[in-house]
Write an enzyme that holds these catalytic residues in place. Structure first.
Site, PDB file in Angstrom:
ATOM      1  N   ARG A  36       1.019  -1.216   0.286  1.00  0.00           N
ATOM      2  CA  ARG A  36      -0.042   0.095   0.049  1.00  0.00           C
ATOM      3  C   ARG A  36       0.800   1.156   0.081  1.00  0.00           C
ATOM      4  O   ARG A  36       1.056   1.822   1.170  1.00  0.00           O
ATOM      5  CB  ARG A  36      -1.043   0.034   1.195  1.00  0.00           C
ATOM      6  CG  ARG A  36      -1.818   1.135   1.204  1.00  0.00           C
ATOM      7  CD  ARG A  36      -2.975   1.084   0.136  1.00  0.00           C
ATOM      8  NE  ARG A  36      -3.609  -0.038   0.202  1.00  0.00           N
ATOM      9  CZ  ARG A  36      -4.353  -0.437  -0.794  1.00  0.00           C
ATOM     10  NH1 ARG A  36      -4.338   0.274  -1.971  1.00  0.00           N
ATOM     11  NH2 ARG A  36      -5.132  -1.429  -0.782  1.00  0.00           N
ATOM     12  N   GLN A  70      -7.040  -8.639  -8.568  1.00  0.00           N
ATOM     13  CA  GLN A  70      -7.342  -7.201  -9.019  1.00  0.00           C
ATOM     14  C   GLN A  70      -5.989  -6.655  -9.129  1.00  0.00           C
ATOM     15  O   GLN A  70      -4.878  -7.091  -8.331  1.00  0.00           O
ATOM     16  CB  GLN A  70      -7.837  -6.585  -7.711  1.00  0.00           C
ATOM     17  CG  GLN A  70      -7.526  -4.855  -7.457  1.00  0.00           C
ATOM     18  CD  GLN A  70      -8.590  -4.057  -7.805  1.00  0.00           C
ATOM     19  OE1 GLN A  70      -9.656  -4.320  -8.195  1.00  0.00           O
ATOM     20  NE2 GLN A  70      -8.300  -2.587  -7.163  1.00  0.00           N
ATOM     21  N   ARG A  78       2.380  -7.552  -9.269  1.00  0.00           N
ATOM     22  CA  ARG A  78       2.763  -6.557  -7.861  1.00  0.00           C
ATOM     23  C   ARG A  78       2.951  -7.493  -6.714  1.00  0.00           C
ATOM     24  O   ARG A  78       3.490  -6.601  -5.517  1.00  0.00           O
ATOM     25  CB  ARG A  78       1.528  -5.622  -7.759  1.00  0.00           C
ATOM     26  CG  ARG A  78       0.262  -6.122  -7.385  1.00  0.00           C
ATOM     27  CD  ARG A  78      -0.958  -5.044  -7.282  1.00  0.00           C
ATOM     28  NE  ARG A  78      -2.055  -5.441  -6.734  1.00  0.00           N
ATOM     29  CZ  ARG A  78      -2.882  -4.621  -6.421  1.00  0.00           C
ATOM     30  NH1 ARG A  78      -2.545  -3.336  -6.015  1.00  0.00           N
ATOM     31  NH2 ARG A  78      -4.262  -5.188  -5.970  1.00  0.00           N
ATOM     32  N   HIS A 105       1.466   2.256 -10.513  1.00  0.00           N
ATOM     33  CA  HIS A 105       0.261   2.542  -9.427  1.00  0.00           C
ATOM     34  C   HIS A 105       1.151   3.445  -8.367  1.00  0.00           C
ATOM     35  O   HIS A 105       0.797   3.322  -7.164  1.00  0.00           O
ATOM     36  CB  HIS A 105      -0.396   1.399  -9.030  1.00  0.00           C
ATOM     37  CG  HIS A 105      -1.830   1.824  -8.279  1.00  0.00           C
ATOM     38  ND1 HIS A 105      -1.926   2.489  -7.352  1.00  0.00           N
ATOM     39  CD2 HIS A 105      -3.053   1.105  -8.592  1.00  0.00           C
ATOM     40  CE1 HIS A 105      -2.893   2.441  -6.866  1.00  0.00           C
ATOM     41  NE2 HIS A 105      -3.712   1.783  -7.633  1.00  0.00           N
ATOM     42  N   ASP A 162     -11.506   8.716  -8.503  1.00  0.00           N
ATOM     43  CA  ASP A 162     -10.953   7.508  -8.968  1.00  0.00           C
ATOM     44  C   ASP A 162     -11.306   7.561 -10.412  1.00  0.00           C
ATOM     45  O   ASP A 162     -12.381   7.351 -10.617  1.00  0.00           O
ATOM     46  CB  ASP A 162     -11.665   6.191  -8.419  1.00  0.00           C
ATOM     47  CG  ASP A 162     -10.874   5.069  -8.930  1.00  0.00           C
ATOM     48  OD1 ASP A 162     -11.301   3.808  -8.401  1.00  0.00           O
ATOM     49  OD2 ASP A 162      -9.940   5.005  -9.638  1.00  0.00           O
ATOM     50  N   GLU A 216      -1.153   7.740 -11.804  1.00  0.00           N
ATOM     51  CA  GLU A 216      -0.701   6.413 -12.424  1.00  0.00           C
ATOM     52  C   GLU A 216      -0.518   6.764 -13.885  1.00  0.00           C
ATOM     53  O   GLU A 216      -1.594   6.919 -14.422  1.00  0.00           O
ATOM     54  CB  GLU A 216      -1.565   5.322 -11.839  1.00  0.00           C
ATOM     55  CG  GLU A 216      -1.912   5.483 -10.131  1.00  0.00           C
ATOM     56  CD  GLU A 216      -3.108   4.754  -9.937  1.00  0.00           C
ATOM     57  OE1 GLU A 216      -3.848   5.010  -8.817  1.00  0.00           O
ATOM     58  OE2 GLU A 216      -3.597   3.480 -10.559  1.00  0.00           O
TER      59      GLU A 216
HETATM   60  O1  TA6 Z   1      -5.711   2.891  -9.675  1.00  0.00           O
HETATM   61  C1  TA6 Z   1      -6.814   3.163  -8.679  1.00  0.00           C
HETATM   62  C2  TA6 Z   1      -7.590   1.774  -8.167  1.00  0.00           C
HETATM   63  O2  TA6 Z   1      -7.943   1.036  -9.441  1.00  0.00           O
HETATM   64  C3  TA6 Z   1      -8.985   2.325  -7.460  1.00  0.00           C
HETATM   65  O3  TA6 Z   1     -10.068   1.865  -8.104  1.00  0.00           O
HETATM   66  C4  TA6 Z   1      -8.518   1.663  -6.246  1.00  0.00           C
HETATM   67  O4  TA6 Z   1      -9.115   0.205  -6.060  1.00  0.00           O
HETATM   68  C5  TA6 Z   1      -7.040   1.419  -6.122  1.00  0.00           C
HETATM   69  O5  TA6 Z   1      -6.829   1.141  -7.405  1.00  0.00           O
HETATM   70  C6  TA6 Z   1      -6.504   0.522  -5.143  1.00  0.00           C
HETATM   71  O6  TA6 Z   1      -6.471  -0.780  -5.599  1.00  0.00           O
HETATM   72  P1  TA6 Z   1      -6.032  -2.023  -4.627  1.00  0.00           P
HETATM   73  O7  TA6 Z   1      -6.236  -3.488  -5.164  1.00  0.00           O
HETATM   74  O8  TA6 Z   1      -4.309  -1.542  -4.426  1.00  0.00           O
HETATM   75  O9  TA6 Z   1      -6.681  -1.961  -3.252  1.00  0.00           O
END
Ligand code: TA6
Length: 314
Positions: free
Chosen positions: A76, A99, A104, A187, A230, A290
């Protein structure tokens, strides 16, 4: 031999201070520093840039004080690398992937350091810089829970620390016989003093996908943040993007082959749902700007895709 012809002593030039690179004892982090004091630290989990400091020691990256650094979850903070899918998987091949993909959290390999001549982007900061290379290939991944297990790829990620800039660039090779599609994004969590004094310029009058309110929107002014943001922008890489704090430029972005920009800040309520984000007012001290290519890119067998960003810290 006539003594008088003895060559005079060869003057020894003072040792020229060179960039230093070290690997942590537990082999999880690589740190590089320049003789002028700048430094960068990269975690091998995700090849995540964890820290980037100026010569005066000012930290440019935000990392949550609750960040998980053992690869079990994405960091994070810093610069997590999104690949091969941005967000939840949205095509058949990435079904089942987490996601933002597997890159990563994967354990990358440190491939070595080299000097600056290798910088590709214009007017890089000359030879007082050091480039660190990291590698990831499908053979290094234990289990790929999706069709991606059928693809072969090799990624080289280069992190180049310069006097007042940091360059992060990717070369993605399709080493297999099947074409594949991917999305990728850097990111980045940029450290700021207070989100209320921050604006992002260069995206005025560019339409964006609003992932908070839904739909497509456009704004004529520089972006300011006073609630959850976002957004996904498609904007030509030649368009300069910058983060300002108290009307002074703080970060300037140069992009190569990265036509998409995401701007994110979870603000108060969303922050409360994130167990690895701390302290409570952490959302005030970072903004994610990003850069990436979050449309589906097709990479044919044998081909290589390259892209990168260079960030100037002011
Ligand atoms: O890049 C922005 C995003 O896609 C947001 O929608 C939010 O979910 C963020 O990334 C963080 O994602 P994560 O999977 O690191 O919690």
């Amino acid at each position: 031999m006539e003594r008088s012809k003895k060559p005079s002593a060869i003057p020894v030039s003072p040792t020229i201070p060179t960039p230093q690179v070290s690997i942590s004892e537990d082999n999880s982090r690589v740190t590089a520093s320049l003789p002028t004091g700048e430094s960068v630290e990269v975690l091998l989990f995700g090849a995540t840039v964890l820290s980037w400091k100026t010569a005066k020691g000012k930290e440019n990256m935000f990392v949550s004080d609750k960040a998980i650094l053992d690869g079990s979850k994405a960091v994070r903070g810093g610069i997590p690398l999104v690949f091969p899918n941005f967000g939840p998987s949205s095509n058949k091949a990435t079904e089942g992937l987490p996601q933002h993909g597997f890159a990563r959290t994967a354990k990358w390999e440190y491939l070595g350091k080299s000097s600056s001549e290798s910088s590709t982007l214009p007017n890089s900061s000359g030879d007082s810089s050091v480039k660190l290379d990291f590698g990831l290939s499908n053979t290094m991944l234990e289990k790929i829970p999706s069709e991606w297990k059928n693809y072969q790829f090799g990624i080289t990620y280069s992190v180049t620390l310069g006097k007042d800039d940091l360059e992060t660039s990717l070369a993605i090779r399709n080493t297999g016989e099947k074409d594949f599609e991917f999305q990728t994004l850097l990111h980045s969590y940029w450290a700021i003093d207070n989100i209320s004094n921050v604006s992002v310029s260069g995206l005025e009058k560019v339409s964006f996908a609003d992932k908070v309110g839904g739909g497509k929107k456009e704004e004529s002014e520089a972006i300011t943040v006073s609630s959850e943001v976002d957004r996904v922008y498609h904007v030509d890489p030649s368009q300069e993007i910058a983060i300002f704090e108290k009307d002074k430029p703080r970060f300037e972005f140069t992009r190569d082959m990265l036509p998409d920009v995401v701007v994110w800040n979870p603000w108060i309520e969303k922050s409360k749902t994130m167990s690895d984000l701390g302290p409570e007012d952490a959302y005030k001290r970072f903004i994610c700007v990003e850069t990436g290519s979050v449309r589906w890119n097709t990479l044919e067998a044998g081909d290589t895709w390259e892209g990168g960003q260079r960030i100037k810290a002011l």
